[in-house]
Motif scaffolding. Sequence first.
Motif, PDB file in Angstrom:
ATOM      1  N   SER A  16       0.836  -1.216   0.000  1.00  4.32           N
ATOM      2  CA  SER A  16       0.000   0.000   0.000  1.00  4.32           C
ATOM      3  C   SER A  16       0.862   1.253   0.000  1.00  4.32           C
ATOM      4  O   SER A  16       0.349   2.363  -0.097  1.00  4.32           O
ATOM      5  N   GLY A  17       2.197   1.023   0.175  1.00  2.84           N
ATOM      6  CA  GLY A  17       3.126   2.165   0.189  1.00  2.84           C
ATOM      7  C   GLY A  17       3.482   2.637   1.587  1.00  2.84           C
ATOM      8  O   GLY A  17       4.072   3.704   1.760  1.00  2.84           O
ATOM      9  N   VAL A  18       3.136   1.854   2.620  1.00  4.58           N
ATOM     10  CA  VAL A  18       3.536   2.200   3.993  1.00  4.58           C
ATOM     11  C   VAL A  18       4.907   1.572   4.243  1.00  4.58           C
ATOM     12  O   VAL A  18       5.058   0.362   4.080  1.00  4.58           O
ATOM     13  N   PRO A  19       5.929   2.378   4.568  1.00  2.00           N
ATOM     14  CA  PRO A  19       7.266   1.789   4.739  1.00  2.00           C
ATOM     15  C   PRO A  19       7.291   0.771   5.877  1.00  2.00           C
ATOM     16  O   PRO A  19       6.592   0.933   6.874  1.00  2.00           O
ATOM     17  N   THR A  20       8.045  -0.303   5.718  1.00  2.00           N
ATOM     18  CA  THR A  20       8.234  -1.260   6.816  1.00  2.00           C
ATOM     19  C   THR A  20       9.315  -0.686   7.731  1.00  2.00           C
ATOM     20  O   THR A  20       9.708   0.456   7.594  1.00  2.00           O
ATOM     21  N   PHE A  21       9.800  -1.478   8.680  1.00  4.06           N
ATOM     22  CA  PHE A  21      10.758  -0.959   9.667  1.00  4.06           C
ATOM     23  C   PHE A  21      12.178  -1.313   9.305  1.00  4.06           C
ATOM     24  O   PHE A  21      13.080  -0.494   9.364  1.00  4.06           O
ATOM     25  N   ARG A  57       1.321  10.025  10.219  1.00 10.18           N
ATOM     26  CA  ARG A  57      -0.136  10.244  10.231  1.00 10.18           C
ATOM     27  C   ARG A  57      -0.576  10.932   8.925  1.00 10.18           C
ATOM     28  O   ARG A  57      -1.542  10.524   8.297  1.00 10.18           O
ATOM     29  N   ALA A  58       0.170  11.916   8.498  1.00 10.87           N
ATOM     30  CA  ALA A  58      -0.152  12.632   7.245  1.00 10.87           C
ATOM     31  C   ALA A  58      -0.040  11.675   6.063  1.00 10.87           C
ATOM     32  O   ALA A  58      -0.922  11.645   5.185  1.00 10.87           O
ATOM     33  N   ALA A  59       0.975  10.812   6.067  1.00  7.78           N
ATOM     34  CA  ALA A  59       1.192   9.879   4.939  1.00  7.78           C
ATOM     35  C   ALA A  59       0.056   8.866   4.847  1.00  7.78           C
ATOM     36  O   ALA A  59      -0.265   8.365   3.764  1.00  7.78           O
ATOM     37  N   LEU A  60      -0.622   8.625   5.976  1.00  5.42           N
ATOM     38  CA  LEU A  60      -1.699   7.619   5.995  1.00  5.42           C
ATOM     39  C   LEU A  60      -2.830   8.031   5.039  1.00  5.42           C
ATOM     40  O   LEU A  60      -3.492   7.182   4.445  1.00  5.42           O
ATOM     41  N   ARG A  61      -2.979   9.346   4.849  1.00  9.88           N
ATOM     42  CA  ARG A  61      -4.074   9.813   3.992  1.00  9.88           C
ATOM     43  C   ARG A  61      -3.746   9.579   2.515  1.00  9.88           C
ATOM     44  O   ARG A  61      -4.600   9.713   1.647  1.00  9.88           O
ATOM     45  N   THR A  62      -2.501   9.218   2.212  1.00 13.07           N
ATOM     46  CA  THR A  62      -2.102   9.061   0.802  1.00 13.07           C
ATOM     47  C   THR A  62      -2.062   7.597   0.384  1.00 13.07           C
ATOM     48  O   THR A  62      -1.670   7.278  -0.744  1.00 13.07           O
ATOM     49  N   VAL A  63      -2.440   6.663   1.279  1.00 14.20           N
ATOM     50  CA  VAL A  63      -2.368   5.240   0.942  1.00 14.20           C
ATOM     51  C   VAL A  63      -3.743   4.576   1.073  1.00 14.20           C
ATOM     52  O   VAL A  63      -4.628   5.118   1.736  1.00 14.20           O
ATOM     53  N   GLU A  64      -3.911   3.433   0.417  1.00 13.45           N
ATOM     54  CA  GLU A  64      -5.171   2.683   0.431  1.00 13.45           C
ATOM     55  C   GLU A  64      -4.912   1.228   0.843  1.00 13.45           C
ATOM     56  O   GLU A  64      -3.800   0.716   0.626  1.00 13.45           O
ATOM     57  N   PRO A  65      -5.934   0.547   1.395  1.00 18.54           N
ATOM     58  CA  PRO A  65      -5.758  -0.875   1.702  1.00 18.54           C
ATOM     59  C   PRO A  65      -5.422  -1.641   0.417  1.00 18.54           C
ATOM     60  O   PRO A  65      -5.750  -1.193  -0.673  1.00 18.54           O
ATOM     61  N   ASN A  66      -4.718  -2.785   0.523  1.00 12.90           N
ATOM     62  CA  ASN A  66      -4.417  -3.598  -0.652  1.00 12.90           C
ATOM     63  C   ASN A  66      -5.168  -4.920  -0.609  1.00 12.90           C
ATOM     64  O   ASN A  66      -5.971  -5.161   0.307  1.00 12.90           O
ATOM     65  N   ALA A  67      -4.890  -5.782  -1.582  1.00  5.30           N
ATOM     66  CA  ALA A  67      -5.651  -7.040  -1.749  1.00  5.30           C
ATOM     67  C   ALA A  67      -5.571  -7.930  -0.513  1.00  5.30           C
ATOM     68  O   ALA A  67      -6.516  -8.670  -0.202  1.00  5.30           O
ATOM     69  N   ALA A  68      -4.462  -7.832   0.227  1.00  3.54           N
ATOM     70  CA  ALA A  68      -4.310  -8.667   1.434  1.00  3.54           C
ATOM     71  C   ALA A  68      -5.261  -8.192   2.524  1.00  3.54           C
ATOM     72  O   ALA A  68      -5.964  -8.992   3.147  1.00  3.54           O
ATOM     73  N   HIS A  69      -5.336  -6.869   2.732  1.00  3.88           N
ATOM     74  CA  HIS A  69      -6.270  -6.328   3.733  1.00  3.88           C
ATOM     75  C   HIS A  69      -7.706  -6.707   3.336  1.00  3.88           C
ATOM     76  O   HIS A  69      -8.509  -7.138   4.169  1.00  3.88           O
ATOM     77  N   ASP A  91      -1.364   1.678  11.504  1.00  4.40           N
ATOM     78  CA  ASP A  91      -2.196   2.274  10.447  1.00  4.40           C
ATOM     79  C   ASP A  91      -3.627   1.728  10.550  1.00  4.40           C
ATOM     80  O   ASP A  91      -3.878   0.777  11.281  1.00  4.40           O
ATOM     81  N   ASP A  92      -4.554   2.357   9.781  1.00  2.00           N
ATOM     82  CA  ASP A  92      -5.976   1.965   9.867  1.00  2.00           C
ATOM     83  C   ASP A  92      -6.435   1.230   8.616  1.00  2.00           C
ATOM     84  O   ASP A  92      -7.622   1.222   8.272  1.00  2.00           O
ATOM     85  N   LEU A  93      -5.491   0.558   7.923  1.00  2.00           N
ATOM     86  CA  LEU A  93      -5.830  -0.066   6.636  1.00  2.00           C
ATOM     87  C   LEU A  93      -6.709  -1.305   6.796  1.00  2.00           C
ATOM     88  O   LEU A  93      -7.543  -1.586   5.922  1.00  2.00           O
ATOM     89  N   HIS A  94      -6.601  -2.041   7.893  1.00  4.83           N
ATOM     90  CA  HIS A  94      -7.496  -3.187   8.098  1.00  4.83           C
ATOM     91  C   HIS A  94      -8.948  -2.703   8.192  1.00  4.83           C
ATOM     92  O   HIS A  94      -9.839  -3.227   7.518  1.00  4.83           O
ATOM     93  N   GLU A  95      -9.156  -1.643   8.981  1.00  5.32           N
ATOM     94  CA  GLU A  95     -10.522  -1.124   9.158  1.00  5.32           C
ATOM     95  C   GLU A  95     -11.042  -0.514   7.858  1.00  5.32           C
ATOM     96  O   GLU A  95     -12.199  -0.709   7.486  1.00  5.32           O
ATOM     97  N   ARG A  96     -10.146   0.184   7.110  1.00  4.02           N
ATOM     98  CA  ARG A  96     -10.595   0.797   5.861  1.00  4.02           C
ATOM     99  C   ARG A  96     -10.925  -0.251   4.805  1.00  4.02           C
ATOM    100  O   ARG A  96     -11.663   0.006   3.863  1.00  4.02           O
TER     101      ARG A  96
END
Length: 225
Positions: A16-21, A57-69, A91-96
């Motif tokens: 989804s474009g969220v960096p890992t650690f 938090r700001a970056a969260l608005r620029t990403v979407e859930p993916n096929a796995a979520h 992040d809130d991608l599971h809920e979205r």
Amino acid sequence: MPQIVVLTGAGISAESGVPTFRDADGLWEGHRVEDVATPEGFDRDRATVQRFYDERRAALRTVEPNAAHRALAELEETLGEGLLVVTQNIDDLHERAGSRNVIHMHGELLKAMCRSCGAVVPWEGTLADEPVCPKCGAADLRPDVVWFGEVPYEMDRISDALADAALFVSVGTSGAVYPAAGFVQHARRHGARTLELNLEPSEGSHFFHESRQGRAGELVPAWVR
Ligand SMILES: CC(C)NC(=O)[C@H](Cc1c[nH]c2ccccc12)NC(=O)[C@H](CCCC/N=C(/NCCC(=O)O)S[C@H]1O[C@H](COP(=O)(O)OP(=O)(O)OC[C@H]2O[C@@H](n3cnc4c(N)ncnc43)[C@H](O)[C@@H]2O)[C@@H](O)[C@H]1O)NC(=O)OCc1ccccc1
């Protein structure tokens, strides 16, 4: 109690474009963990820590859930309470994607906690400008995330669910951080079948009955179908 417990880590949100650690351009690249994800780091340099989470938090608005979520949300439609998602992600991608039965064991980016009155409030904006707590008016808000050395959320509910699960599935996690990294052994000790879905073998791969390598966006829908 859920028959299936799915543990997710940063790897499920990577597509989804969220960096890992820990990956090359991982979150820890720019920062020393102890500087930005410990209570001591917060006391030492509050502004840097607030900015670190404000950016995420700001970056969260620029990403979407993916096929796995989405696949996990569809599985919950079938299984209802029979599926529990325990995520290390803030992040809130599971809920979205539509998942409802989700435990954020390390907290949530879209919540803030007041260190003076303990209130936890939804938070979309920034904290680096030190806004006041909507409940008590103190300017002492921090991200509602679990830092290293702090106790993860809902550990009792999680360990009960692991002990009752028929199947434990781990998706997109390196197995480097405890207590999450110990869940596979806990579930297995109580008789659960255990499956790992990850881009590469994790530090705990040898604890699983089966480990499949690949991208979560392919592996999770294939497993759910
Ligand atoms: C570094 C480590 C050794 N230290 C710890 O584990 C510490 C100390 C510790 C406790 N017990 C121990 C035992 C032994 C050793 C150390 C300890 N743990 C703690 O302090 C914890 C608190 C830890 C929580 C810290 N907060 C985070 N996050 C929130 C903030 C924030 O997000 O900023 S941790 C943070 O890092 C971890 C990162 O790991 P992953 O999510 O797995 O991400 P990573 O990048 O590492 O890996 C990604 C994986 O995905 C894969 N992947 C990549 N792309 C894809 C893809 N496309 N598809 C599939 N897979 C993919 C990659 O191959 C890779 O394998 C996550 O947990 C994440 O939440 N608290 C605690 O223990 O309290 C006491 C206690 C314990 C039990 C009961 C009561 C009290």
